[in-house]
Design an enzyme around this catalytic site. Structure first.
Site, PDB file in Angstrom:
ATOM      1  N   GLN A  80       0.853  -1.198   0.000  1.00  0.00           N
ATOM      2  CA  GLN A  80       0.000   0.000   0.000  1.00  0.00           C
ATOM      3  C   GLN A  80       0.880   1.236   0.000  1.00  0.00           C
ATOM      4  OE1 GLN A  80      -3.457  -0.594   3.012  1.00  0.00           O
ATOM      5  NE2 GLN A  80      -1.829  -1.947   3.659  1.00  0.00           N
TER       6      GLN A  80
ATOM      7  N   HIS B 235      -1.524   1.352  -4.342  1.00  0.00           N
ATOM      8  CA  HIS B 235      -1.960   2.738  -4.115  1.00  0.00           C
ATOM      9  C   HIS B 235      -1.093   3.752  -4.861  1.00  0.00           C
ATOM     10  CE1 HIS B 235      -4.146   1.525  -0.121  1.00  0.00           C
ATOM     11  NE2 HIS B 235      -4.807   1.183  -1.196  1.00  0.00           N
TER      12      HIS B 235
END
Ligand code: NAD
Length: 248
Positions: free
Chosen positions: A101, A119
């Site tokens: 992430q 992300h």
């Protein structure tokens, strides 16, 4: 449960690791929720949503410019946890996927190969018109232009903001369905869909383990949950020495 020493990662053939801001904390990059949901003294709504970007683009460009320059500073380096994952991947004979992430590049700098940044990445920008990516180490702003359109169009940070679709979801979901071991490291379990990966992998039969400093929001879905610093737990668990002994 707390007997993670009984799980030997080399006993598995198909490992998916999910990392979050906690793995980079000991490299000097602040986590997301370190203080009351503020990220480096900014409200998440202001700097990590499409609405925040529409309302005040200069503030959002400036925020990611600062994060990028901080990441590129000489004091920021991969730590023992990033390095242990990269070394494990090199010696592991099975399939190993690292889903992060994080928007920093510390996994790559440690030598990890099979990494998906769900992300986005701080060191990339994206053409607002075509979506084409540009490597980015300098500051960008609303005057910055792409190299793909004619006339050239504006660019934005290549970051998945709240309310936007994470990247590589098809690949990740396929890997979760095939995993026999899923390990989550340094993530609070608050941000979906990543927070749902452990339950998903578990449903498909994977053993699930989390290594995190605090109790995470989704701790109850893991088979094993161990609290501690990533730089201690990750090298201990992903130990190439144990791995070599097992295979030998
Ligand atoms: P989070 O901030 O919500 O949670 C971080 C977790 O890490 C916490 O549960 C905390 O207990 C744990 N932690 C802190 N220090 C640790 C350590 N030394 N060892 C082990 N665990 C530690 O972060 P998240 O769950 O990754 O989700 C937030 C979002 O923030 C992500 O989408 C990411 O894009 C973004 N973000 C990225 C970075 C980065 O790239 N390094 C930094 C901040 C935020």
């Amino acid at each position: 449960m707390n007997e993670f020493n009984t799980i030997i990662p080399s006993g598995y053939n198909n490992i998916v690791v999910l990392t979050g801001a906690g793995i980079s904390a000991e490299s000097g990059i602040k986590t997301f929720r370190a203080s009351d949901g503020l990220w480096e003294q900014h409200r998440i709504e202001d700097v990590a949503t499409p609405e925040g970007f529409a309302a005040n683009p200069q503030q959002v460009y400036r925020f990611y410019n600062q994060r990028r320059q901080h990441l590129l500073g000489h004091q920021i380096k991969p730590n023992a946890a990033h390095i242990a994952l990269a070394e494990f991947e090199r010696s592991f004979k099975g399939h190993f996927l690292l889903v992060t992430q994080n928007i920093d590049n510390l996994h790559e700098r440690a030598g990890s190969q099979n990494v998906l940044h769900m992300h986005g990445e701080l060191l990339k920008s994206r053409c607002i018109q075509s979506g084409q990516l540009l490597e980015t180490i300098r500051d960008i702003d609303d005057q910055s232009r792409c190299q793909c359109c004619n006339p050239a169009k504006g660019i934005r940070p290549h970051i998945v903001w709240f309310g936007e679709m994470p990247l590589f979801m098809q690949q990740i979901e396929q890997a979760l369905s095939q995993a026999d071991l899923f390990v989550s490291i340094g993530t609070s379990g608050n941000v979906y869909p990543a927070a749902g990966f452990a339950a998903q992998a578990g449903l498909f039969g994977a053993t699930t383990l989390e290594l995190n400093l605090d109790t995470s929001a989704n701790q109850s879905v893991f088979d094993y949950s161990v609290q501690g610093r990533a730089t201690e737990l990750v090298p201990q668990f992903f130990n190439p020495h144990t791995f070599t002994e097992q295979k030998g």
